[in-house]
Design a protein around this motif. Structure first.
Motif, PDB file in Angstrom:
ATOM      1  N   PHE A 166      43.604  35.374  24.249  1.00 11.74           N
ATOM      2  CA  PHE A 166      44.851  34.808  24.748  1.00 11.74           C
ATOM      3  C   PHE A 166      45.903  34.917  23.641  1.00 11.74           C
ATOM      4  CE2 PHE A 166      43.279  31.491  28.103  1.00 11.74           C
ATOM      5  CZ  PHE A 166      42.533  32.483  28.723  1.00 11.74           C
ATOM      6  N   ASN A 167      47.128  35.233  24.055  1.00 11.71           N
ATOM      7  CA  ASN A 167      48.249  35.297  23.119  1.00 11.71           C
ATOM      8  C   ASN A 167      49.460  34.586  23.701  1.00 11.71           C
ATOM      9  OD1 ASN A 167      47.940  37.451  20.654  1.00 11.71           O
ATOM     10  ND2 ASN A 167      46.614  37.986  22.377  1.00 11.71           N
ATOM     11  N   VAL A 188      44.711  42.022  31.818  1.00 11.91           N
ATOM     12  CA  VAL A 188      45.570  40.998  31.224  1.00 11.91           C
ATOM     13  C   VAL A 188      46.372  40.325  32.335  1.00 11.91           C
ATOM     14  CG1 VAL A 188      47.374  40.484  29.544  1.00 11.91           C
ATOM     15  CG2 VAL A 188      45.762  42.366  29.114  1.00 11.91           C
ATOM     16  N   TYR A 189      46.333  39.001  32.363  1.00 10.29           N
ATOM     17  CA  TYR A 189      47.179  38.248  33.287  1.00 10.29           C
ATOM     18  C   TYR A 189      48.344  37.700  32.487  1.00 10.29           C
ATOM     19  CZ  TYR A 189      48.541  35.672  37.408  1.00 10.29           C
ATOM     20  OH  TYR A 189      49.249  35.231  38.508  1.00 10.29           O
ATOM     21  N   VAL A 190      49.548  38.181  32.833  1.00 11.31           N
ATOM     22  CA  VAL A 190      50.778  37.801  32.135  1.00 11.31           C
ATOM     23  C   VAL A 190      51.445  36.678  32.926  1.00 11.31           C
ATOM     24  CG1 VAL A 190      53.006  38.600  31.279  1.00 11.31           C
ATOM     25  CG2 VAL A 190      51.043  40.175  31.310  1.00 11.31           C
ATOM     26  N   PHE A 191      51.718  35.550  32.263  1.00 10.35           N
ATOM     27  CA  PHE A 191      52.297  34.378  32.921  1.00 10.35           C
ATOM     28  C   PHE A 191      53.557  33.973  32.168  1.00 10.35           C
ATOM     29  CE2 PHE A 191      52.188  29.696  33.932  1.00 10.35           C
ATOM     30  CZ  PHE A 191      52.349  29.831  35.310  1.00 10.35           C
ATOM     31  N   ASP A 208      56.203  33.228  37.235  1.00 12.46           N
ATOM     32  CA  ASP A 208      55.600  34.386  37.899  1.00 12.46           C
ATOM     33  C   ASP A 208      54.393  34.840  37.095  1.00 12.46           C
ATOM     34  OD1 ASP A 208      57.626  34.388  39.785  1.00 12.46           O
ATOM     35  OD2 ASP A 208      58.622  36.186  39.020  1.00 12.46           O
ATOM     36  N   GLY A 209      53.434  35.480  37.781  1.00 13.83           N
ATOM     37  CA  GLY A 209      52.266  36.042  37.125  1.00 13.83           C
ATOM     38  C   GLY A 209      52.054  37.485  37.528  1.00 13.83           C
ATOM     39  N   LEU A 210      51.552  38.287  36.601  1.00 10.27           N
ATOM     40  CA  LEU A 210      51.244  39.690  36.873  1.00 10.27           C
ATOM     41  C   LEU A 210      49.916  40.041  36.222  1.00 10.27           C
ATOM     42  CD1 LEU A 210      52.364  42.388  38.110  1.00 10.27           C
ATOM     43  CD2 LEU A 210      53.147  42.936  35.787  1.00 10.27           C
ATOM     44  N   GLY A 211      48.941  40.439  37.058  1.00  6.03           N
ATOM     45  CA  GLY A 211      47.673  40.921  36.546  1.00  6.03           C
ATOM     46  C   GLY A 211      47.733  42.426  36.355  1.00  6.03           C
ATOM     47  N   ILE A 212      47.254  42.893  35.219  1.00  7.78           N
ATOM     48  CA  ILE A 212      47.321  44.313  34.865  1.00  7.78           C
ATOM     49  C   ILE A 212      45.946  44.762  34.409  1.00  7.78           C
ATOM     50  CG2 ILE A 212      48.403  46.017  33.341  1.00  7.78           C
ATOM     51  CD1 ILE A 212      50.703  43.992  32.971  1.00  7.78           C
ATOM     52  N   TRP A 213      45.463  45.880  34.940  1.00 13.88           N
ATOM     53  CA  TRP A 213      44.185  46.417  34.491  1.00 13.88           C
ATOM     54  C   TRP A 213      44.152  47.930  34.668  1.00 13.88           C
ATOM     55  CZ3 TRP A 213      45.079  44.334  39.178  1.00 13.88           C
ATOM     56  CH2 TRP A 213      44.475  44.857  40.308  1.00 13.88           C
ATOM     57  N   ASP A 214      43.064  48.546  34.243  1.00 11.96           N
ATOM     58  CA  ASP A 214      42.927  50.007  34.217  1.00 11.96           C
ATOM     59  C   ASP A 214      44.014  50.646  33.364  1.00 11.96           C
ATOM     60  OD1 ASP A 214      40.657  49.951  35.699  1.00 11.96           O
ATOM     61  OD2 ASP A 214      41.493  50.891  37.493  1.00 11.96           O
ATOM     62  N   THR A 215      44.278  50.059  32.225  1.00  9.02           N
ATOM     63  CA  THR A 215      45.196  50.630  31.244  1.00  9.02           C
ATOM     64  C   THR A 215      44.808  50.108  29.872  1.00  9.02           C
ATOM     65  OG1 THR A 215      47.520  50.963  30.653  1.00  9.02           O
ATOM     66  CG2 THR A 215      46.903  48.782  31.431  1.00  9.02           C
ATOM     67  N   GLN A 216      45.188  50.837  28.846  1.00  7.01           N
ATOM     68  CA  GLN A 216      44.911  50.393  27.482  1.00  7.01           C
ATOM     69  C   GLN A 216      46.103  49.692  26.841  1.00  7.01           C
ATOM     70  OE1 GLN A 216      41.873  50.365  25.654  1.00  7.01           O
ATOM     71  NE2 GLN A 216      41.335  50.580  27.804  1.00  7.01           N
ATOM     72  N   GLU A 232      43.958  37.907  28.338  1.00  6.67           N
ATOM     73  CA  GLU A 232      43.135  39.116  28.492  1.00  6.67           C
ATOM     74  C   GLU A 232      41.689  38.710  28.755  1.00  6.67           C
ATOM     75  OE1 GLU A 232      41.277  42.729  25.847  1.00  6.67           O
ATOM     76  OE2 GLU A 232      43.312  42.044  25.310  1.00  6.67           O
ATOM     77  N   VAL A 233      41.129  39.218  29.843  1.00  6.52           N
ATOM     78  CA  VAL A 233      39.777  38.828  30.251  1.00  6.52           C
ATOM     79  C   VAL A 233      39.024  40.025  30.807  1.00  6.52           C
ATOM     80  CG1 VAL A 233      40.426  36.444  30.801  1.00  6.52           C
ATOM     81  CG2 VAL A 233      40.588  38.205  32.577  1.00  6.52           C
TER      82      VAL A 233
END
Length: 242
Positions: A166-167, A188-191, A208-216, A232-233
């Motif tokens: 978490f950051n 990564v879930y961005v909040f 707002d929240g945005l989940g992001i995956w399949d990327t580096q 990040e999980v």
């Protein structure tokens, strides 16, 4: 890169009088089959507790529970004998493991307490229960990422039984940074806590929240002065949930 977008207004909402709570994922009476979790991130509750009120003693088991106060003072007591108060600028973690009882109350009679309650599925069951809290060094998150949680006991921030990082970040208008994922297969879930920011190609506003995956990696740029929590999980659920 894959994404899932959750507008602030789309969250579940429950107002119990003493507790006003917004649920990003299914919780209690808010049930949404399309929003049960993001990887191993199970709960993201945005809670406001009235003066002197709180959650009475209740049990938890086999969950990593993180509390991040945003305003006011939150008093914690648990069956391990812990009594503590957490405030804005601190983070609390509790590994429920084999089982724990705890309560959380607004310590003050004259102001609200606002905090994020976050649950993460652990990588293994029945660990020994534990509690920890730390102060966050405010300056480190200015126009950068300040790690507040990781899987590593000797790393910066608190630690949990999961490959999660978490950051916190506080970007001034026009500033931003590229986030690099720590472990392959994680998302990564961005909040957005305050303000608004462009994350990838989408503008996110407060809560707002945005989940992001399949990327580096992905880029964040502040549209205005903005505070952000990045969680990040692992996207793959542990074997005991399959």
């Amino acid at each position: 890169m894959k994404t899932v977008y959750h507008k602030a207004e789309s969250r579940g909402h429950a107002n119990h009088g003493w507790l006003d709570s917004y649920h990003t994922f299914s919780f209690a009476n808010y049930q949404n089959a399309e929003r049960t979790h993001f990887g191993v991130l199970r709960v993201l509750n945005d809670d406001t507790v009235s003066q002197g009120m709180g959650f009475g003693t209740h049990p938890h088991k086999n969950m990593e529970i993180i509390s991040i106060p945003l305003e006011g003072d939150l008093e914690h007591k648990d069956s391990m004998g812990t009594t503590s108060v957490i405030r804005n600028g601190e983070i609390q973690v509790m590994s429920a493991g084999t089982g724990i009882m705890h309560s959380e109350y607004n310590k003050n009679k004259d102001e609200l307490v606002k905090f994020l309650q976050i649950w993460v599925f652990p990588r293994e069951l029945d660990v020994e229960p534990r509690y920890d809290q730390i102060s966050i060094e405010e300056g480190k998150k200015i126009n950068g990422f300040q790690q507040i949680l990781s899987p590593n006991k000797n790393d910066e921030g608190v630690w949990i039984h999961q490959d999660a990082w978490f950051n916190l970040a506080r970007f001034t208008k026009g500033n931003g940074k590229n986030y690099i994922v720590n472990k392959k297969g994680n998302g990564v879930y961005v909040f957005i806590l305050k303000g608004s920011a462009k994350v990838g190609d989408r503008i996110l506003n407060e809560r707002d929240g945005l989940g992001i995956w399949d990327t580096q990696s992905f880029n964040i740029e502040a549209v205005e002065d903005t505070e952000i929590l990045l969680m990040e999980v692992p996207m793959e659920l542990p074997s005991y949930l399959k």
